[in-house]
Design a protein around this motif. Structure first.
Motif, PDB file in Angstrom:
ATOM      1  N   ILE A  86       0.845  -1.198   0.000  1.00 19.17           N
ATOM      2  CA  ILE A  86       0.000   0.000   0.000  1.00 19.17           C
ATOM      3  C   ILE A  86       0.883   1.252   0.000  1.00 19.17           C
ATOM      4  CG2 ILE A  86      -1.678   1.325   1.360  1.00 19.17           C
ATOM      5  CD1 ILE A  86      -2.982  -1.356   2.129  1.00 19.17           C
ATOM      6  N   GLY A  87       1.913   1.258   0.861  1.00 15.96           N
ATOM      7  CA  GLY A  87       2.828   2.404   0.902  1.00 15.96           C
ATOM      8  C   GLY A  87       3.512   2.619  -0.438  1.00 15.96           C
ATOM      9  N   SER A  88       3.965   1.524  -1.055  1.00 16.51           N
ATOM     10  CA  SER A  88       4.667   1.634  -2.338  1.00 16.51           C
ATOM     11  C   SER A  88       3.737   2.081  -3.453  1.00 16.51           C
ATOM     12  CB  SER A  88       5.269   0.283  -2.742  1.00 16.51           C
ATOM     13  OG  SER A  88       6.294  -0.047  -1.862  1.00 16.51           O
ATOM     14  N   LEU A  89       2.498   1.571  -3.432  1.00 18.75           N
ATOM     15  CA  LEU A  89       1.524   1.990  -4.449  1.00 18.75           C
ATOM     16  C   LEU A  89       1.333   3.509  -4.383  1.00 18.75           C
ATOM     17  CD1 LEU A  89      -0.804   1.487  -6.514  1.00 18.75           C
ATOM     18  CD2 LEU A  89      -2.322   1.187  -4.536  1.00 18.75           C
ATOM     19  N   LEU A  90       1.131   4.021  -3.191  1.00 23.99           N
ATOM     20  CA  LEU A  90       0.919   5.467  -3.034  1.00 23.99           C
ATOM     21  C   LEU A  90       2.140   6.242  -3.511  1.00 23.99           C
ATOM     22  CD1 LEU A  90      -0.851   5.338   0.441  1.00 23.99           C
ATOM     23  CD2 LEU A  90      -1.862   6.281  -1.659  1.00 23.99           C
ATOM     24  N   GLU A  91       3.309   5.749  -3.166  1.00 20.36           N
ATOM     25  CA  GLU A  91       4.549   6.443  -3.562  1.00 20.36           C
ATOM     26  C   GLU A  91       4.670   6.450  -5.096  1.00 20.36           C
ATOM     27  OE1 GLU A  91       8.202   6.932  -5.107  1.00 20.36           O
ATOM     28  OE2 GLU A  91       7.857   4.808  -4.621  1.00 20.36           O
ATOM     29  N   ARG A  92       4.417   5.303  -5.742  1.00 25.14           N
ATOM     30  CA  ARG A  92       4.470   5.230  -7.215  1.00 25.14           C
ATOM     31  C   ARG A  92       3.450   6.169  -7.860  1.00 25.14           C
ATOM     32  NH1 ARG A  92       4.096  -0.328  -6.646  1.00 25.14           N
ATOM     33  NH2 ARG A  92       2.041  -0.410  -7.607  1.00 25.14           N
ATOM     34  N   GLU A  93       2.314   6.353  -7.183  1.00 30.35           N
ATOM     35  CA  GLU A  93       1.249   7.189  -7.743  1.00 30.35           C
ATOM     36  C   GLU A  93       1.455   8.677  -7.439  1.00 30.35           C
ATOM     37  OE1 GLU A  93      -1.500   6.346  -9.599  1.00 30.35           O
ATOM     38  OE2 GLU A  93      -0.809   4.281  -9.784  1.00 30.35           O
ATOM     39  N   GLY A  94       2.614   9.002  -6.881  1.00 30.34           N
ATOM     40  CA  GLY A  94       2.940  10.420  -6.721  1.00 30.34           C
ATOM     41  C   GLY A  94       2.615  11.022  -5.363  1.00 30.34           C
ATOM     42  N   TYR A  95       2.336  10.170  -4.388  1.00 34.05           N
ATOM     43  CA  TYR A  95       2.080  10.667  -3.029  1.00 34.05           C
ATOM     44  C   TYR A  95       3.290  10.387  -2.139  1.00 34.05           C
ATOM     45  CZ  TYR A  95      -2.845  10.929  -4.323  1.00 34.05           C
ATOM     46  OH  TYR A  95      -4.019  11.251  -4.931  1.00 34.05           O
TER      47      TYR A  95
END
Ligand SMILES: *[C@@H]1O[C@H](CO)[C@@H](O)[C@H](O)[C@H]1NC(C)=O
Ligand SMILES: *[C@@H]1O[C@H](CO)[C@@H](O)[C@H](O)[C@H]1NC(C)=O
Ligand SMILES: *[C@@H]1O[C@H](CO)[C@@H](O)[C@H](O)[C@H]1NC(C)=O
Ligand SMILES: *[C@@H]1O[C@H](CO)[C@@H](O)[C@H](O)[C@H]1NC(C)=O
Length: 315
Positions: A86-95
């Motif tokens: 979840i953390g990595s998904l958000l980071e990849r999506e620009g957050y």
């Protein structure tokens, strides 16, 4: 506190001395966690409590939106290490993503959990610009028991209520609070539903682990009908339009096949927020998904559920 007979019957079966048990982290979760590069791990934020920040070291000047993800796991288990996907998904999506741990029952009380989440939000506000995050664009996304603790923290601090004997100060403004399948009242309806499922007795245990079952029973006995831990009951004490929740928008998400938490919990909190505050809200009700389908789907790396999760963040 008066517990209805049909609940006490189930609970009595489980009234046994309980010892704290250790959180076990699966090899898969640990490997995923150790493989991530865009992360700073184990930052202390409330005494010894730890959080992780998922961020991109190459874009520190961007002032990105920030999501604090608060996991759920019945107040008795869970760890930030299991939230890597979840953390990595958000980071990849620009957050920039912040994933805090919080104390679990019975090592800590619900007030101790609120204290951790309150401090995680304050930490984020004060420190996140160093990681390329914008402290004025903080979102919270919280699931299940995490949604309960997040809502309780926001409401207690907005109402200046005491937590562990200290009056909480208002939190900084939150841009969005996204609450997924949360319980907001420990009443008879919630307990019956949780213990029996939505008319589905195969659900009685929630977890098949006996130690976890015992802890859950103990938690429920400790907090049954306790208004001080119910975001709904706390708002019921407020006059119309009197609570300044300091949240631009609440997003409530509930799924038709949730047989752990009843829909009335979300609906009850929505109506109290509408009555007492000027925050806007959106209610998203989805057929065909269970209590944790979206968060579990992201953790399993399924792109369909990654899209779901991001749609909720963008809603
Ligand atoms: C409770 O605290 C002990 C001692 O710090 C720790 O080993 C254990 O993992 C904790 N249990 C939970 C469920 O967090
Ligand atoms: C976070 O901010 C606080 C207050 O400014 C500061 O005392 C603390 O050292 C910061 N923590 C980190 C890890 O930068
Ligand atoms: C009860 O739950 C089980 C497992 O989740 C499911 O397979 C079954 O269809 C459910 N039964 C009813 C009547 O909802
Ligand atoms: C509460 O606020 C709403 C919208 O801001 C307004 O329409 C309503 O009249 C207010 N009610 C009271 C009792 O102030």
């Amino acid at each position: 506190m008066k517990i209805p007979y049909y609940i006490s019957f189930v609970l009595i079966l489980f009234t046994v001395a309980i010892n704290a048990f250790n959180v076990t982290i699966s090899d898969r979760d640990m490997n995923n966690y150790l493989e991530v590069e865009n992360i700073e791990r184990n930052i202390k934020f409330n005494g010894e409590r730890l959080l992780d920040v998922y961020y991109d070291k190459n874009t520190l000047k961007q002032k990105k939106h920030v999501v604090i993800h608060i996991f759920g796991s019945y107040w008795i288990k869970g760890d930030k290490i299991g939230q890597t996907k979840i953390g990595s998904l958000l980071e990849r999506e620009g957050y920039v993503a912040v994933v805090p741990n919080y104390v679990l029952f019975p090592n800590g009380t619900v007030e101790d959990m609120v204290d951790d989440i309150y401090n995680a939000i304050q930490w984020t506000y004060k420190n996140i610009s160093k990681y390329g995050g914008n402290p004025k664009k903080i979102y919270i996304c919280a699931h299940s028991s995490g949604a309960h603790i997040a809502a309780l923290t926001i409401i207690k601090s907005a109402l200046n209520l005491e937590n562990n004997g200290v009056k909480l100060e208002p939190l900084p403004k939150l841009r969005r609070v996204i609450l997924l399948n949360g319980p907001y009242s420990f009443d008879a309806e919630f307990l019956t539903y949780t213990l029996q499922g939505s008319g589905n007795t195969s659900n009685v245990a929630i977890t098949s682990n006996v130690e976890e079952q015992l802890l859950l029973q103990k938690l429920m006995m400790t907090y049954y009908n306790d208004k001080s831990i119910s975001p709904i009951e706390l708002l019921k004490e407020c006059e119309k339009n009197s609570s300044k929740l300091n949240v631009n928008k609440f997003v409530f998400f509930y799924t038709a096949d949730d047989n752990v938490i009843p829909e009335s919990s979300s609906k009850g909190l929505i109506s109290e927020i509408m009555r007492t505050s000027s925050s806007s809200f959106e209610y998203i009700y989805e057929e065909g998904l269970g209590h944790a389908t979206v968060t579990d789907g992201v953790k399993a790396g399924l792109s369909e559920y990654e899209e779901w999760y991001m749609d909720l963040i963008h809603s």
